[in-house]
Write an enzyme that holds these catalytic residues in place. Sequence first.
Site, PDB file in Angstrom:
ATOM      1  N   ASP A 120      -7.318  -5.744  -0.592  1.00 42.92           N
ATOM      2  CA  ASP A 120      -8.185  -5.025  -1.509  1.00 42.92           C
ATOM      3  C   ASP A 120      -9.520  -4.878  -0.808  1.00 42.92           C
ATOM      4  O   ASP A 120     -10.041  -5.833  -0.232  1.00 42.92           O
ATOM      5  CB  ASP A 120      -8.347  -5.758  -2.839  1.00 42.92           C
ATOM      6  CG  ASP A 120      -8.806  -4.785  -3.915  1.00 42.92           C
ATOM      7  OD1 ASP A 120      -8.079  -3.812  -4.170  1.00 42.92           O
ATOM      8  OD2 ASP A 120      -9.894  -4.957  -4.469  1.00 42.92           O
ATOM      9  N   THR A 147       0.828  -1.200   0.000  1.00 41.14           N
ATOM     10  CA  THR A 147       0.000   0.000   0.000  1.00 41.14           C
ATOM     11  C   THR A 147       0.863   1.250   0.000  1.00 41.14           C
ATOM     12  O   THR A 147       1.964   1.271   0.554  1.00 41.14           O
ATOM     13  CB  THR A 147      -0.958   0.038   1.213  1.00 41.14           C
ATOM     14  OG1 THR A 147      -1.865   1.127   1.037  1.00 41.14           O
ATOM     15  CG2 THR A 147      -0.238   0.202   2.536  1.00 41.14           C
TER      16      THR A 147
HETATM   17  P1  IMP Z   1      -8.167  -0.612  -1.794  1.00 40.68           P
HETATM   18  O1  IMP Z   1      -8.464  -1.247  -3.095  1.00 40.68           O
HETATM   19  O2  IMP Z   1      -8.005  -1.593  -0.702  1.00 40.68           O
HETATM   20  O3  IMP Z   1      -7.060   0.371  -1.887  1.00 40.68           O
HETATM   21  O4  IMP Z   1      -9.438   0.214  -1.368  1.00 40.68           O
HETATM   22  C1  IMP Z   1     -10.364   0.685  -2.277  1.00 40.68           C
HETATM   23  C2  IMP Z   1     -10.844   2.023  -1.851  1.00 40.68           C
HETATM   24  O5  IMP Z   1     -11.670   1.893  -0.707  1.00 40.68           O
HETATM   25  C3  IMP Z   1      -9.723   2.940  -1.502  1.00 40.68           C
HETATM   26  O6  IMP Z   1      -9.696   4.024  -2.341  1.00 40.68           O
HETATM   27  C4  IMP Z   1      -9.940   3.326  -0.074  1.00 40.68           C
HETATM   28  O7  IMP Z   1      -9.771   4.673   0.229  1.00 40.68           O
HETATM   29  C5  IMP Z   1     -11.334   2.839   0.252  1.00 40.68           C
HETATM   30  N1  IMP Z   1     -11.232   2.212   1.548  1.00 40.68           N
HETATM   31  C6  IMP Z   1     -10.479   1.134   1.843  1.00 40.68           C
HETATM   32  N2  IMP Z   1     -10.580   0.848   3.156  1.00 40.68           N
HETATM   33  C7  IMP Z   1     -11.399   1.783   3.686  1.00 40.68           C
HETATM   34  C8  IMP Z   1     -11.850   2.018   5.009  1.00 40.68           C
HETATM   35  O8  IMP Z   1     -11.503   1.347   5.976  1.00 40.68           O
HETATM   36  N3  IMP Z   1     -12.677   3.072   5.172  1.00 40.68           N
HETATM   37  C9  IMP Z   1     -13.081   3.852   4.134  1.00 40.68           C
HETATM   38  N4  IMP Z   1     -12.666   3.689   2.889  1.00 40.68           N
HETATM   39  C10 IMP Z   1     -11.826   2.651   2.655  1.00 40.68           C
END
Ligand code: IMP
Length: 209
Positions: free
Chosen positions: A68, A7
Site C-alpha cells: 500500500d 495488485t
Molecule cells: P496503492 O494503494 O499502493 O495501490 O497506491 C495508492 C495510489 O498511489 C495508487 O493509485 C497509485 O497509482 C499511486 N502510486 C503508488 N505507487 C506509486 C508510484 O511509485 N508512483 C506514483 N504513484 C504511485
Amino acid sequence: MKIVFATGNIGKLREASEILGEGFELVSLAQAGIEEDIPETGNTLRANSLQKAQYLYDKLGCDCFADDTGLEVDALGGAPGVYTARYAGEGKDFNANMDKVLYELSVIEGEAHMAEEFGLKTKPVSRRARFKSVVTLIIDGKIKMFEGTLEGEIAREKSGNGGFGYDPIFIADEYPGLTLADISEDEKNAISHRGKALRAMAQWLQENR
Ligand code: IMP
C-alpha cells in the site's frame, strides 16, 4: 519462488518483477483468479497493506504479498496519504488526482502571495513530499511487514511519459529537475519507496528461507 502479488496494476507488477529479479515468479490477481476489488478500509498504509494481504491469504491460502502506497505532501497536512488512489474522487483518473494536488498547492501559494501583498510576513510554501510504501508478506502463514520511503518535492507542472500514478509530478531528491516519469524505470526502481520495501522483503526471504 512463486508468490501472488495483490495488485491489478500492470505498472506495479512490472516494477515489482524487475525489483525482485529472477528468483521470483509473480502471480497477478487476475492470474490467481481474483476478480473482485480487495477491500481497503483502513486508516493507515500499514492497516490497508495488511488487510489486502490477509484477504488474499484467506482466499487462496498461499504465499502472497500486498503493498500500500501513499503520497504525503507537507503543505497539504500529509494529504493525500491513505486517499492517494482516490484523491479526486472514486473513479477519477490519475490526471485528476495530480491536478488536484497541483491546484491545492497553487491555492496555498496564492494565499501566501496575497498575504504578502497586504504586508503580512509569510514563510515560502513548502512543496516537500514523500512516497511511502508498506509491503505485507504472508509466508507459511506468518506475517512480516517492510517499509520504504522516497523523499522529494511536488513539481510545478506534469512532466514525462514513464512510470504511473503520480510520477509526472514527483521530483525525487536524487534527480533534481526531473520527475519520476522523466527518468528510466531502472533509475526509479533503484531509489523508489517500493524498491526499498521490496528489496528489504527479498533480503529477508533470502536470510530466513
Ligand atoms: P496503492 O494503494 O499502493 O495501490 O497506491 C495508492 C495510489 O498511489 C495508487 O493509485 C497509485 O497509482 C499511486 N502510486 C503508488 N505507487 C506509486 C508510484 O511509485 N508512483 C506514483 N504513484 C504511485
